[in-house]
Design a protein around this motif. Structure first.
Motif, PDB file in Angstrom:
ATOM      1  N   CYS A  81       0.817  -1.220   0.000  1.00 50.46           N
ATOM      2  CA  CYS A  81       0.000   0.000   0.000  1.00 50.46           C
ATOM      3  C   CYS A  81       0.849   1.267   0.000  1.00 50.46           C
ATOM      4  O   CYS A  81       0.327   2.353  -0.198  1.00 50.46           O
ATOM      5  CB  CYS A  81      -0.960   0.012   1.180  1.00 50.46           C
ATOM      6  SG  CYS A  81      -0.190   0.410   2.758  1.00 50.46           S
ATOM      7  N   MET A  82       2.149   1.123   0.269  1.00 54.75           N
ATOM      8  CA  MET A  82       3.022   2.291   0.359  1.00 54.75           C
ATOM      9  C   MET A  82       3.980   2.373  -0.817  1.00 54.75           C
ATOM     10  O   MET A  82       4.892   3.192  -0.827  1.00 54.75           O
ATOM     11  CB  MET A  82       3.848   2.230   1.654  1.00 54.75           C
ATOM     12  CG  MET A  82       3.019   2.074   2.901  1.00 54.75           C
ATOM     13  SD  MET A  82       1.945   3.479   3.162  1.00 54.75           S
ATOM     14  CE  MET A  82       3.129   4.605   3.856  1.00 54.75           C
ATOM     15  N   ALA A  84       4.535   2.734  -4.916  1.00 61.82           N
ATOM     16  CA  ALA A  84       3.958   3.125  -6.199  1.00 61.82           C
ATOM     17  C   ALA A  84       4.235   2.030  -7.222  1.00 61.82           C
ATOM     18  O   ALA A  84       5.350   1.520  -7.305  1.00 61.82           O
ATOM     19  CB  ALA A  84       4.550   4.450  -6.654  1.00 61.82           C
TER      20      ALA A  84
ATOM     21  N   GLU B  46       5.895   9.001   4.038  1.00 60.42           N
ATOM     22  CA  GLU B  46       5.850   7.591   3.630  1.00 60.42           C
ATOM     23  C   GLU B  46       5.143   7.388   2.294  1.00 60.42           C
ATOM     24  O   GLU B  46       5.420   6.433   1.583  1.00 60.42           O
ATOM     25  CB  GLU B  46       5.087   6.784   4.681  1.00 60.42           C
ATOM     26  CG  GLU B  46       5.831   6.561   5.968  1.00 60.42           C
ATOM     27  CD  GLU B  46       5.102   5.575   6.839  1.00 60.42           C
ATOM     28  OE1 GLU B  46       3.904   5.790   7.102  1.00 60.42           O
ATOM     29  OE2 GLU B  46       5.700   4.587   7.239  1.00 60.42           O
ATOM     30  N   GLN B  47       4.204   8.264   1.990  1.00 61.70           N
ATOM     31  CA  GLN B  47       3.398   8.070   0.779  1.00 61.70           C
ATOM     32  C   GLN B  47       4.181   8.471  -0.471  1.00 61.70           C
ATOM     33  O   GLN B  47       5.081   9.296  -0.401  1.00 61.70           O
ATOM     34  CB  GLN B  47       2.146   8.959   0.832  1.00 61.70           C
ATOM     35  CG  GLN B  47       1.301   8.791   2.060  1.00 61.70           C
ATOM     36  CD  GLN B  47       0.544   7.486   2.061  1.00 61.70           C
ATOM     37  OE1 GLN B  47       0.336   6.872   1.027  1.00 61.70           O
ATOM     38  NE2 GLN B  47       0.152   7.060   3.239  1.00 61.70           N
ATOM     39  N   PRO B  48       3.768   7.925  -1.616  1.00 58.64           N
ATOM     40  CA  PRO B  48       4.415   8.344  -2.871  1.00 58.64           C
ATOM     41  C   PRO B  48       4.045   9.769  -3.301  1.00 58.64           C
ATOM     42  O   PRO B  48       4.758  10.365  -4.085  1.00 58.64           O
ATOM     43  CB  PRO B  48       3.895   7.338  -3.905  1.00 58.64           C
ATOM     44  CG  PRO B  48       3.287   6.215  -3.131  1.00 58.64           C
ATOM     45  CD  PRO B  48       2.853   6.796  -1.822  1.00 58.64           C
ATOM     46  N   GLU B  49       2.917  10.311  -2.811  1.00 62.95           N
ATOM     47  CA  GLU B  49       2.448  11.627  -3.257  1.00 62.95           C
ATOM     48  C   GLU B  49       2.113  12.503  -2.045  1.00 62.95           C
ATOM     49  O   GLU B  49       1.681  11.978  -1.022  1.00 62.95           O
ATOM     50  CB  GLU B  49       1.162  11.493  -4.088  1.00 62.95           C
ATOM     51  CG  GLU B  49       1.296  10.609  -5.295  1.00 62.95           C
ATOM     52  CD  GLU B  49      -0.051  10.318  -5.947  1.00 62.95           C
ATOM     53  OE1 GLU B  49      -0.228  10.713  -7.108  1.00 62.95           O
ATOM     54  OE2 GLU B  49      -0.927   9.719  -5.296  1.00 62.95           O
ATOM     55  N   ARG B  56      -5.359  12.294  -0.564  1.00 64.86           N
ATOM     56  CA  ARG B  56      -4.674  11.285  -1.387  1.00 64.86           C
ATOM     57  C   ARG B  56      -4.978  11.520  -2.869  1.00 64.86           C
ATOM     58  O   ARG B  56      -6.128  11.707  -3.250  1.00 64.86           O
ATOM     59  CB  ARG B  56      -5.166   9.874  -1.018  1.00 64.86           C
ATOM     60  CG  ARG B  56      -4.537   9.299   0.211  1.00 64.86           C
ATOM     61  CD  ARG B  56      -3.128   8.816   0.025  1.00 64.86           C
ATOM     62  NE  ARG B  56      -2.997   7.609  -0.739  1.00 64.86           N
ATOM     63  CZ  ARG B  56      -2.723   6.404  -0.209  1.00 64.86           C
ATOM     64  NH1 ARG B  56      -2.578   6.261   1.087  1.00 64.86           N
ATOM     65  NH2 ARG B  56      -2.578   5.361  -0.985  1.00 64.86           N
ATOM     66  N   GLU B  94       7.967   8.456  -0.121  1.00 68.10           N
ATOM     67  CA  GLU B  94       8.305   7.024   0.069  1.00 68.10           C
ATOM     68  C   GLU B  94       9.488   6.857   1.016  1.00 68.10           C
ATOM     69  O   GLU B  94      10.385   6.072   0.772  1.00 68.10           O
ATOM     70  CB  GLU B  94       8.567   6.347  -1.287  1.00 68.10           C
ATOM     71  CG  GLU B  94       7.293   6.177  -2.115  1.00 68.10           C
ATOM     72  CD  GLU B  94       7.488   5.335  -3.366  1.00 68.10           C
ATOM     73  OE1 GLU B  94       7.254   4.126  -3.296  1.00 68.10           O
ATOM     74  OE2 GLU B  94       7.859   5.896  -4.409  1.00 68.10           O
TER      75      GLU B  94
END
Lengths: 104, 475
Positions: A81-82, A84, B46-49, B56, B94
């Motif tokens: 989920c983390m 891409a 942590e997130q890609p965006e 989100r 990330e």
């Protein structure tokens, strides 16, 4: 299970990414996480629990629960989920010999 | 693939003035203001965006007309992210922070490689998590948080196309129901676990909720309820004893409502009992915590500048107590002003004046909270879960096993040592609040700060090879 919304007029989405899940090619959209791709391709359970070996599927989709651990490009225990989705990625769930255990 | 750790971002000339952890509304607002005032700020997320959970996929939303169903509040995030992109603040997506110590030093992992980073100040803006909902059967595939179902919609335009049951209480539950309905998901039931008495407890806080921005929040809520009624979605009220049934995946939801037992078929179940601060980071660095009786959670102690009990460590947004996305932005700016003042980049009087404006806005958004907290407290099944339910999903420890030890006077860390609950990869994020609730019920008292797991590094599981490859430490 989960289906994509129908694109609206002017939608610029295209399934430009191709990765493999358990050896099978799967199309994905730019911006998808690997976990979203797994759901979009009709999968639910991705790993087996550590103690009883019961099936588990992504639960939180935001990096908290660690239920979506898969093997990506040979690296085990990655949070789907983390991550891409990217072209050429090799994703393995428990069904495809992946390791859903974190290597702590 | 890009270099995981560009040297200019690991050791920039002059060092980092501030590292912001989290790229949700609080972190983005903080970093934007810091950079606008010439401070060297780095955001790790942590997130890609960028956008956090609330926004989100917001940068891609413009290319997706169908995203309109997410509503106007979602699109507020577009300007916030754009301002951040234009601010000059550095950004590493990330990236998972796994250790933090006073000083401020931290360790973070990116693409399987870790580095040590240092900064003069740290702003923790790590947001909220959904309160764990330990119902019998909640580990079955297909059972997810309401947030997860919403994230699939926001980030990938994916909607459930099997019978969807939405269960729990709180504003997000109704918003999700409305969004899923608009997206064409087959909702077979909305199970509202809030009890009728809650409304009476909440009513005395209504006058305060009518101040500031309260009325706009309340009108949105009423609009959502009416919308669901018009849509003909079956709503069950004062629902209790929910049980998720199935073999290799969820197939049905059993529950009590209106004096009888019901069974609804389900392919996907979205659970929600409110959101709570994501507390592991603040606990790791050692911030003092207090028990918030209203929100039934621990939260770190912060002052009027969002400074914690640790010098140089600030917190903003839901991670320090639930304030919502708009309130989080103001807290982010207040924390940034505190940092700018401490760094000497702003005169004290100027920082005070700017912070005063943010604090007034914050109050406007916070006015509705006491009403909402009383209207939607966690349900009895969360505060007093069933013995048969799983408390710790990672190590598969039941509520009954935890309850037995709590009854013998064990604390959270003793229970952890005995049963291994909280030792799995999620590091207690999904069982800690349940263990606290069970201990609290067993003692018949509000939890003490000690009734939570001690959090140690790494915050996220790390391969030994990655630890070994960490460049030698600097002094």
């Amino acid at each position: 299970m989960f289906a994509r919304l129908e694109a609206g007029p002017g939608d610029e989405h295209d399934e430009a990414i191709t990765l493999t899940v358990d050896g099978v090619p799967v199309a994905a959209r730019h911006g998808d996480t690997v976990a979203a791709v797994l759901f979009a391709s009709g999968r639910l359970a991705v790993r087996m629990s550590a103690v009883s070996g019961s099936p588990r599927a992504p639960y939180c989709m935001m990096g908290v629960c660690f239920e979506c651990l898969v093997t990506i490009d040979g690296r085990a225990g990655v949070q789907a989920c983390m991550t891409a989705a990217a072209s050429g990625m090799d994703v393995r769930t428990a069904q495809g010999g992946g390791h859903g255990r974190a290597l702590a | 693939m890009a270099e995981p750790w560009p040297e200019a971002l690991v050791e920039p000339e002059g060092g980092w003035d501030a590292i912001v952890v989290g790229a949700g509304p609080a972190g983005l607002a903080a970093a934007t203001l810091l950079a606008q005032h010439g401070a060297r700020a780095l955001v790790l997320d942590e997130q890609p965006e960028p956008g956090g959970q609330i926004y989100r996929g917001i940068e891609r939303a413009r290319q997706r007309p169908e995203a309109g169903l997410l509503g106007k509040d979602y699109f507020h995030g577009a300007a916030l992210v754009q301002a951040f992109r234009e601010s000059g603040a550095a950004y590493l997506p990330e990236t998972g922070v796994w250790n933090m110590t006073r000083g401020v030093r931290l360790h973070a992992s990116r693409m399987g490689e870790s580095r040590e980073l240092r900064a003069r100040a740290l702003i923790l803006a790590v947001g909220a998590i959904e309160r764990p909902v330990p119902l019998p059967g909640w580990t079955l595939p297909g059972v997810m948080t309401a947030g997860a179902v919403q994230i699939l919609l926001k980030s990938a335009m994916l909607r459930a196309d099997m019978p969807l049951v939405i269960a729990g209480s709180g504003p997000l539950l109704y918003l999700l129901a409305r969004q899923c309905y608009a997206a064409g998901a087959p909702i077979t039931g909305l199970l509202d676990t809030s009890s009728r008495e809650n409304l009476w407890h909440a009513l005395k806080h209504l006058p305060r909720a009518l101040r500031g921005k309260g009325p706009s929040y309340l009108m949105k809520g009423i609009g959502m309820m009416l919308g669901l009624r018009r849509a003909g979605i079956p709503v069950f009220r004062a629902v209790s004893n929910i049980e998720l049934r199935g073999h290799d995946r969820v197939e049905a939801v059993g529950f009590d409502a209106g004096g009888k037992r019901h069974l609804l078929p389900a392919g996907i179940v979205a659970l929600h009992e409110g959101v709570i601060p994501h507390q592991n980071a603040a606990r790791l660095i050692g911030c003092d915590q207090v028990w918030d009786r209203l929100q039934h959670v621990f939260r770190p102690v912060t002052d009027e500048w969002r400074l914690t009990s640790i010098p140089g460590v600030f917190m903003a947004g839901d991670a320090a107590g639930i304030v919502g996305a708009r309130g989080a932005e103001h807290q982010g700016r207040i924390a940034a002003l505190g940092v700018l003042r401490d760094l000497g980049r702003l005169e004290v009087a100027q920082a005070e004046q700017l912070a005063g404006k943010e604090r007034r806005e914050l109050l406007g958004h916070a006015a509705v909270r006491p009403f909402l907290d009383r209207l939607y407290p966690p349900s009895r099944q969360v505060l007093r879960p069933a013995d048969a339910a799983t408390a710790c999903r990672c190590e598969e420890v039941t509520v009954g096993a935890v309850r037995e030890l709590a009854g013998r006077g064990y604390g959270a860390n003793q229970i952890k040592a005995e049963l291994r609950c909280g030792m799995g990869p999620c590091q207690g994020r999904l069982c800690g609040p349940t263990v606290t609730a069970i201990i609290s019920a067993a003692r018949g008292a509000a939890p003490e700060a000690a009734d939570y797991y001690s959090i140690r590094p790494p915050l996220k599981p790390l391969a030994m090879s990655e630890l070994a490859s960490l460049p030698a430490g600097r002094d």
